[in-house]
Design an enzyme around this catalytic site. Structure first.
Site, PDB file in Angstrom:
ATOM      1  N   ASP A   1     -33.022  48.997 -41.595  1.00 31.25           N
ATOM      2  CA  ASP A   1     -33.428  48.200 -42.752  1.00 31.25           C
ATOM      3  C   ASP A   1     -34.562  47.247 -42.352  1.00 31.25           C
ATOM      4  OD1 ASP A   1     -31.523  46.865 -41.092  1.00 31.25           O
ATOM      5  OD2 ASP A   1     -31.360  45.271 -42.587  1.00 31.25           O
ATOM      6  N   GLU A   2     -35.302  46.813 -43.341  1.00 26.07           N
ATOM      7  CA  GLU A   2     -36.290  45.741 -43.180  1.00 26.07           C
ATOM      8  C   GLU A   2     -37.163  45.916 -41.929  1.00 26.07           C
ATOM      9  OE1 GLU A   2     -33.908  42.223 -45.564  1.00 26.07           O
ATOM     10  OE2 GLU A   2     -33.687  42.292 -43.391  1.00 26.07           O
ATOM     11  N   VAL A   3     -37.841  47.042 -41.854  1.00 26.75           N
ATOM     12  CA  VAL A   3     -38.763  47.277 -40.738  1.00 26.75           C
ATOM     13  C   VAL A   3     -40.066  46.543 -41.064  1.00 26.75           C
ATOM     14  CG1 VAL A   3     -39.815  48.999 -39.220  1.00 26.75           C
ATOM     15  CG2 VAL A   3     -37.677  49.526 -40.416  1.00 26.75           C
TER      16      VAL A   3
ATOM     17  N   HIS B   1     -35.318  44.825 -36.995  1.00 28.55           N
ATOM     18  CA  HIS B   1     -34.270  43.902 -36.521  1.00 28.55           C
ATOM     19  C   HIS B   1     -33.855  44.196 -35.075  1.00 28.55           C
ATOM     20  CE1 HIS B   1     -33.663  41.454 -40.013  1.00 28.55           C
ATOM     21  NE2 HIS B   1     -33.472  42.494 -40.792  1.00 28.55           N
TER      22      HIS B   1
END
Length: 533
Positions: free
Chosen positions: A201-203, A145
């Site tokens: 988060d959410e790599v 992100h």
């Protein structure tokens, strides 16, 4: 397997010893920044930081409101009205995700938006928070992100996958330099901060870049260690430079990593996982498993994250109160059971209020629209449920007569900042599309003033006069409301936010009505002439 094999990625004894020493000094408040050879003086930001004593939160369970500034960032004047409300409702801090609203300088100046806060604004935000007994926790993404940085051509080479701006390539030397620069500028301006949230988060697409593929080929395909290695470097940098600051990070990328690898990485010595789940009904067994794993890995504290808005659709216009309230009730069950894990301390819960799903996504609900949901959620956590006492306190603070959970509506007035926007957005949600669709699909209009009539500029004036007054009345009423909304939104938001929200939620329908009115005015003046060629 996405996370690869469990072998490999183990620190050497010497590395582990050094990291444990640093973390131990960090925990005791003894670690100082290494000085460059020949330099004895400290940086001004260090001196400023040492003026503020380290706070003890060991007996405090924090309730933190997340302010997502990557979309619809409010003016500081609005935060001045909101912070007292947060305190009254039971919040003890704000998690501020600055993204491009921070006033970066020097090489990083390209990252700030045209409406970014000034340095004076950042100081005022912290002062306002302190006046209202709210801890300020800056949130800064350091891996995934990072669209707000990686979208710039200057940083394209640091993308994990060339065509996607989501994630950082952890193998490029300049990647860590970028992260260190971001962290330094933000923390230097937050000398009283006890925590920094480093995202993580959410790599997305981790392991898909060529450098990552090469690394994986030499390390048993172990993406988990690749992730942890980068986070360890970030953590060691923060611990070394800002010894009073503790790290928080979203936990999702660690969920599939083994307990052994988490422990071996050393990350447990200086970071705390924030377990997030925004479901109305949590899978308690799964959450319990996460907590157990993190406790066994050696994490000393754990945080949870619920949501009060921005978790029910990427283009949501209205906040479903009951859905978010039920999310808090589920988390209360987890909190009540935390004593099963005596080796890990529950530090607090962050109520997230997402404004975009990522830097390029549409806006979720505006903050004023979500205030009743936020109030219900906070009071649910304060009172252990949305009981009569919680309901009474919520209504008293918001100035409403009742909270209708079925309609997700604060009824009978409101005294909170932004209530006018709340009312007008509700009217738009309930009526704009329906009323315009009704007139466009009206049988008489379709029979006498169809798209074909309008395209070739002909119609019988007698026929179309029959609906003219109704059409003009509808148009004038909506134009007045939109103008009022435009003014009220302008008091809270910057012009780009007002324009974006109007384009996404109003103009799509209003443009159809405006075109109808324009064509009517032009064609009725032709007095029933033949159609144009």
């Amino acid at each position: 397997m996405f996370w690869g094999k469990r072998e490999g990625g183990v620190m050497s004894p010497e590395e582990e010893r050094k990291l444990q020493e640093e973390a131990s000094k960090h925990a005791e408040g003894e670690l100082e920044e290494p000085q460059e050879p020949g330099k004895q003086e400290q940086r001004p930001d260090q001196e400023k930081s040492k003026l503020h004593p380290v706070k003890d939160f060991s007996s405090t369970r924090m309730r933190i409101i997340h302010l997502d500034l990557k979309g619809a960032a409010p003016k500081v004047s609005y935060l001045e009205q909101i912070f007292p409300l947060l305190f009254k409702l039971g919040a003890s801090g704000v998690l501020i995700e600055y993204e491009d609203m921070f006033p970066y300088t020097g090489d990083l100046e390209i990252l700030k938006s045209e409406n970014a806060y000034s340095m004076e604004d950042i100081e005022k935000i912290q002062h306002l928070a302190e006046l209202n007994q709210l801890e300020v926790i800056p949130l800064l993404q350091v891996f995934g992100h990072l669209e707000f940085a990686l979208k710039h051509e200057k940083y394209h080479a640091l993308r994990e996958v060339t065509k996607f701006p989501n994630s950082l390539n952890p193998h490029m030397p300049d990647s860590l330099s970028l992260v260190k620069g971001l962290i330094s500028q933000v923390l230097d301006r937050h000398p009283k901060a006890s925590w920094i949230h480093v995202g993580a988060d959410e790599v997305f697409h981790l392991g898909e870049g060529q450098e990552s593929k090469n690394w994986l080929n030499n390390n048993n395909g172990d993406k988990g260690s690749m992730f942890l290695n980068h986070m360890k470097e970030v953590g060691v940098f923060i611990v070394g430079k800002y010894p009073r600051v503790s790290l928080l990070m979203w936990d999702d990328m660690m969920r599939q990593i083994s307990v052994e690898k988490l422990e071996e990485s050393g990350i447990t010595l200086f970071a705390s996982p924030m377990i997030w789940d925004y479901s109305s009904k949590l899978n308690l067994e799964v959450i319990e498993k996460y907590i157990s794993n993190y406790a066994n890995a050696g994490f000393k504290t754990v945080w949870f994250a619920s949501s009060f808005k921005g978790a029910s659709g990427s283009a949501q216009i209205w906040t479903p109160i009951e859905q978010h309230m039920n999310n808090q009730l589920s988390w209360l069950k987890v909190i009540d059971a935390i004593e099963k894990h005596p080796s890990i301390h529950f530090q607090g819960i962050a109520l997230t209020g997402w404004q975009r799903y990522d830097h390029f996504s549409a806006l979720c609900e505006l903050f004023p629209v979500a205030i009743p949901a936020m109030a219900v959620c906070l009071q649910t956590l304060v009172h252990g449920g949305f009981n009569n006492e919680a309901r009474k306190e919520t209504l008293n603070i918001l100035g409403c007569n009742s909270i209708n959970l079925d309609k997700s509506l604060c009824e009978g007035g409101g005294a909170f900042a932004g209530y006018e926007i709340y009312q007008m957005v509700y009217h738009i949600k309930e009526n704009l599309k329906n009323e315009i669709d009704n007139i466009l699909q009206d049988g008489h209009i379709r029979g006498t003033f169809s798209r074909y009539h309008r395209k070739y500029r002909f119609a019988n004036p007698r026929n179309i006069e029959m609906f003219g007054d109704r059409m003009f009345r509808l148009h004038d009423n909506w134009e007045k409301l939109i103008q009022d909304l435009y003014i009220h939104m302008g008091n809270i938001y910057f012009p780009d936010t007002v324009e974006e929200w109007m384009e996404e939620n109003v103009y799509f329908y209003m443009d159809q009505l405006r075109e109808l009115v324009k064509d009517y005015k032009q064609i009725i003046q032709l007095n029933g002439r033949p159609k144009t060629l």
